[in-house]
Design a protein around this motif. Structure first.
Motif, PDB file in Angstrom:
ATOM      1  N   GLY A  18      37.225  39.079  35.418  1.00 54.93           N
ATOM      2  CA  GLY A  18      37.795  37.964  34.651  1.00 54.93           C
ATOM      3  C   GLY A  18      37.698  38.215  33.139  1.00 54.93           C
ATOM      4  O   GLY A  18      38.652  37.966  32.390  1.00 54.93           O
ATOM      5  N   ARG A  21      40.927  39.146  30.275  1.00 52.65           N
ATOM      6  CA  ARG A  21      41.029  38.358  29.042  1.00 52.65           C
ATOM      7  C   ARG A  21      40.831  39.246  27.823  1.00 52.65           C
ATOM      8  O   ARG A  21      41.554  39.115  26.817  1.00 52.65           O
ATOM      9  CB  ARG A  21      39.994  37.231  29.070  1.00 52.65           C
ATOM     10  N   THR A  45      45.477  36.901  38.482  1.00 57.75           N
ATOM     11  CA  THR A  45      45.084  36.678  37.079  1.00 57.75           C
ATOM     12  C   THR A  45      46.107  37.310  36.146  1.00 57.75           C
ATOM     13  O   THR A  45      46.534  36.692  35.166  1.00 57.75           O
ATOM     14  CB  THR A  45      43.676  37.247  36.815  1.00 57.75           C
ATOM     15  N   ARG A  49      49.389  35.072  36.274  1.00 62.18           N
ATOM     16  CA  ARG A  49      49.311  33.741  35.661  1.00 62.18           C
ATOM     17  C   ARG A  49      49.041  33.838  34.158  1.00 62.18           C
ATOM     18  O   ARG A  49      49.629  33.094  33.368  1.00 62.18           O
ATOM     19  CB  ARG A  49      48.280  32.886  36.386  1.00 62.18           C
ATOM     20  N   ARG A  71      51.611  25.233  39.788  1.00 60.17           N
ATOM     21  CA  ARG A  71      50.468  24.752  38.995  1.00 60.17           C
ATOM     22  C   ARG A  71      50.462  25.310  37.572  1.00 60.17           C
ATOM     23  O   ARG A  71      49.922  24.700  36.665  1.00 60.17           O
ATOM     24  CB  ARG A  71      49.169  25.110  39.725  1.00 60.17           C
ATOM     25  N   ALA A 111      41.956  22.445  38.928  1.00 61.01           N
ATOM     26  CA  ALA A 111      40.998  23.114  38.046  1.00 61.01           C
ATOM     27  C   ALA A 111      41.140  24.604  38.317  1.00 61.01           C
ATOM     28  O   ALA A 111      40.915  25.047  39.438  1.00 61.01           O
ATOM     29  CB  ALA A 111      39.583  22.645  38.358  1.00 61.01           C
ATOM     30  N   SER A 112      41.553  25.372  37.321  1.00 61.42           N
ATOM     31  CA  SER A 112      41.815  26.795  37.528  1.00 61.42           C
ATOM     32  C   SER A 112      41.639  27.547  36.221  1.00 61.42           C
ATOM     33  O   SER A 112      42.300  27.234  35.229  1.00 61.42           O
ATOM     34  CB  SER A 112      43.250  26.979  38.050  1.00 61.42           C
ATOM     35  N   GLN A 153      42.585  30.507  35.653  1.00 67.17           N
ATOM     36  CA  GLN A 153      43.811  31.262  35.359  1.00 67.17           C
ATOM     37  C   GLN A 153      44.848  30.366  34.698  1.00 67.17           C
ATOM     38  O   GLN A 153      45.461  30.732  33.696  1.00 67.17           O
ATOM     39  CB  GLN A 153      44.384  31.848  36.650  1.00 67.17           C
ATOM     40  N   ARG A 169      36.093  28.004  35.398  1.00 64.70           N
ATOM     41  CA  ARG A 169      35.351  29.057  34.672  1.00 64.70           C
ATOM     42  C   ARG A 169      35.800  29.110  33.207  1.00 64.70           C
ATOM     43  O   ARG A 169      36.971  28.921  32.907  1.00 64.70           O
ATOM     44  CB  ARG A 169      35.491  30.400  35.365  1.00 64.70           C
ATOM     45  N   GLU A 225      35.512  24.827  41.886  1.00 68.15           N
ATOM     46  CA  GLU A 225      36.329  25.988  41.530  1.00 68.15           C
ATOM     47  C   GLU A 225      35.425  27.164  41.198  1.00 68.15           C
ATOM     48  O   GLU A 225      35.680  28.291  41.552  1.00 68.15           O
ATOM     49  CB  GLU A 225      37.239  25.633  40.339  1.00 68.15           C
ATOM     50  N   VAL A 268      34.373  29.452  44.174  1.00 67.83           N
ATOM     51  CA  VAL A 268      35.310  29.720  45.256  1.00 67.83           C
ATOM     52  C   VAL A 268      35.349  31.213  45.638  1.00 67.83           C
ATOM     53  O   VAL A 268      35.401  31.560  46.810  1.00 67.83           O
ATOM     54  CB  VAL A 268      36.703  29.122  44.936  1.00 67.83           C
ATOM     55  N   ASP A 269      35.244  32.134  44.663  1.00 72.93           N
ATOM     56  CA  ASP A 269      35.319  33.563  44.994  1.00 72.93           C
ATOM     57  C   ASP A 269      34.125  34.048  45.817  1.00 72.93           C
ATOM     58  O   ASP A 269      34.203  35.082  46.477  1.00 72.93           O
ATOM     59  CB  ASP A 269      35.397  34.411  43.715  1.00 72.93           C
ATOM     60  N   LYS A 317      44.092  32.074  48.378  1.00 71.04           N
ATOM     61  CA  LYS A 317      43.597  33.252  47.660  1.00 71.04           C
ATOM     62  C   LYS A 317      44.339  34.496  48.187  1.00 71.04           C
ATOM     63  O   LYS A 317      45.391  34.378  48.801  1.00 71.04           O
ATOM     64  CB  LYS A 317      42.083  33.354  47.822  1.00 71.04           C
ATOM     65  N   ARG A 319      37.867  40.781  48.787  1.00 64.79           N
ATOM     66  CA  ARG A 319      36.607  40.051  48.976  1.00 64.79           C
ATOM     67  C   ARG A 319      36.265  39.902  50.466  1.00 64.79           C
ATOM     68  O   ARG A 319      35.093  39.835  50.824  1.00 64.79           O
ATOM     69  CB  ARG A 319      36.647  38.694  48.274  1.00 64.79           C
TER      70      ARG A 319
END
Ligand code: S3P
Length: 435
Positions: free
Chosen positions: A28, A32, A103, A106, A134, A174-175, A177, A202, A317, A320-321, A348, A393
């Motif tokens: 993540g 970014r 990621t 989005r 979304r 809630a996301s 991304q 996050r 959120e 979740v991973d 996912k 995952r």
């Protein structure tokens, strides 16, 4: 343990994990960091960038937009990005293929929503099934023209951006991304863009952008205010990935005799809530914070094996991973564990409610799938032939289950790990070899 040419991993269970490990960079933060570096004026230098195809897709997409992304001249495996601001991004000459990376897709939709260009974004069969409304709806509210499959509910998406006007947008989920996409658009919009989430997600984006002097203000844990502007160039050693750490943490927690320390990992509170869940199940875990990089706390996670018991997991959120591997912990715990409020699992890289139900069942574990989660009854899982369903995952969660199970197991479709952690099997084997 061996990974054969048909990408099947074979694991003999019940070998304790021992020793220390540093993990590849957080995925993540890596996505970014690349995008923010491209927007800054000047050269940024990033080390310990997440390996794997997902982050590679973000690098390739930025190159398509005319950004220079190259290996540094020394041997530190640094990546140098020569950013020249939003205006220097050029119209892509071809479709941008984001592969399996939600990621990348989005974030780029948000970035390109602000550019006066035509861009087309797509991905692999899994990504083309994932929900995009979304992110599309709030970007349209700022003035971007976005179209695509199923009224832009799915990729491929076309974006004709530019001329954005800031306003308040209420996100439907809630996301991290989606929020980041809106931040990237807000940095290019006139006036103020206020982004409100139904629950906190996050927060790497806000931590990093505040540290880099971008015009972003955290109003509260669900609300951001963004004005036109850009971050400054930076140097960053990406901390280890806390979601990758979760696989080793669970393996060490469930296999008697294990004792490991994971060093240099991001211990951002919103990313390590899974540790609290495991502690509530009886796991012996200690976190030591050693520093901070671009607003992200970094530290060590020490884990020792301990008997676990079932619990209730109300997913947010933020965790979740890690739910697939928490379901594996539950399979080795005493009693039942109920994962609730986790309907996002179904959208996912695979439908993780269905895929975890199938894979844990193969080990003889009793599992009940629900619309918003799973119930897992712990016991003594027996080695079996499992499969990744093409989801990185699920592949790694299955490998952890195999490590704890009796006898030999296989994980088919092992190549799925290439999107986030291509060296996972080797790192796992190294910890298992230090007994
Ligand atoms: C991510 C946010 C989460 C997470 C994904 C990465 C991010 O997805 O599951 O692996 O980097 O912002 P959502 O934004 O869909 O919740």
């Amino acid at each position: 343990m061996s990974a054969g040419p048909v990408t099947e991993l074979t694991i003999t269970g019940e070998v304790p994990l021992r020793g220390q490990i540093r993990l590849p960079g957080c995925k993540g933060i890596s996505h970014r960091a690349l995008v923010f570096a491209a927007l800054a004026h000047g050269t940024s230098r990033i080390t310990n960038l997440a390996p794997g195809d997902d982050v590679g897709r973000t690098c390739a997409a930025l190159a398509t937009l005319g950004v220079s992304v190259r290996n540094g001249d020394d041997d530190s495996a640094a990546i140098e990005i020569a950013g020249a601001g939003f205006d220097a991004l050029r119209e892509p000459e071809d479709v941008i293929d984001c592969g399996n990376s939600g990621t990348t897709l989005r974030l780029l939709v948000g970035l390109l929503a602000g550019r006066p260009h035509l861009s087309v974004l797509t991905g692999d069969a899994s990504l083309r099934l994932r929900p995009m409304a979304r992110v599309v709806r709030p970007l349209r509210a700022l003035g971007a023209l976005i179209d695509g499959a199923a009224d832009a509910g799915r990729a491929p998406l076309t974006v004709r951006g530019g001329g954005l006007v800031g306003e308040r947008v209420d996100l439907e989920v809630a996301s991290g991304q989606v929020k980041t996409a809106l931040v990237l658009a807000g940095l290019q919009a006139g006036g103020v863009t206020e982004i409100v989430e139904p629950a906190p997600s996050r927060d790497h984006t806000e931590r990093m952008l505040v540290a880099l002097g971008a015009p972003l203000e955290r109003v509260d844990d669900r609300t951001l205010r963004v004005r036109e502007g850009a971050p400054r160039a930076f140097e960053l050693e990406v901390p280890g990935d806390p979601s990758s750490a979760a696989f080793f943490v669970v393996a060490a927690a469930i296999i008697p005799g294990s004792s490991i320390v994971i060093e240099g990992v991001s211990v951002n509170p919103g990313r390590v809530e899974y540790l609290d869940v495991l502690r509530a199940m009886g796991a012996r875990i200690e976190v030591t914070i050693s520093g901070e990089v671009l607003g992200e706390p970094v530290g060590a996670i020490a884990v020792e094996a301990a008997p676990l018991h079932g619990t209730e997991i109300f997913s947010r959120e933020a965790i979740v991973d890690e739910l697939p591997v928490l379901a594996v912990a539950a399979a080795f715990a005493d009693g039942a564990t109920e994962i609730r409020d986790a309907a996002e699992l179904a959208v996912k890289e695979s439908n993780r409610i269905t895929t975890m139900h199938q894979e844990l069942s193969r080990l003889g574990v009793a599992v009940e799938p629900r619309a918003d989660g799973l119930v897992v009854w712990g016991g003594r899982p027996q080695g079996a032939a499992m499969t990744s369903h093409g989801d990185h995952r699920i592949a790694m969660a299955a490998a952890v289950a195999a490590c704890g199970a009796t006898g030999e197991s296989t994980v088919g479709g092992w190549d799925a790990v290439a999107v986030s952690y291509p060296g996972f099997a080797e790192d796992l084997e190294r910890l298992r070899g230090e007994g």
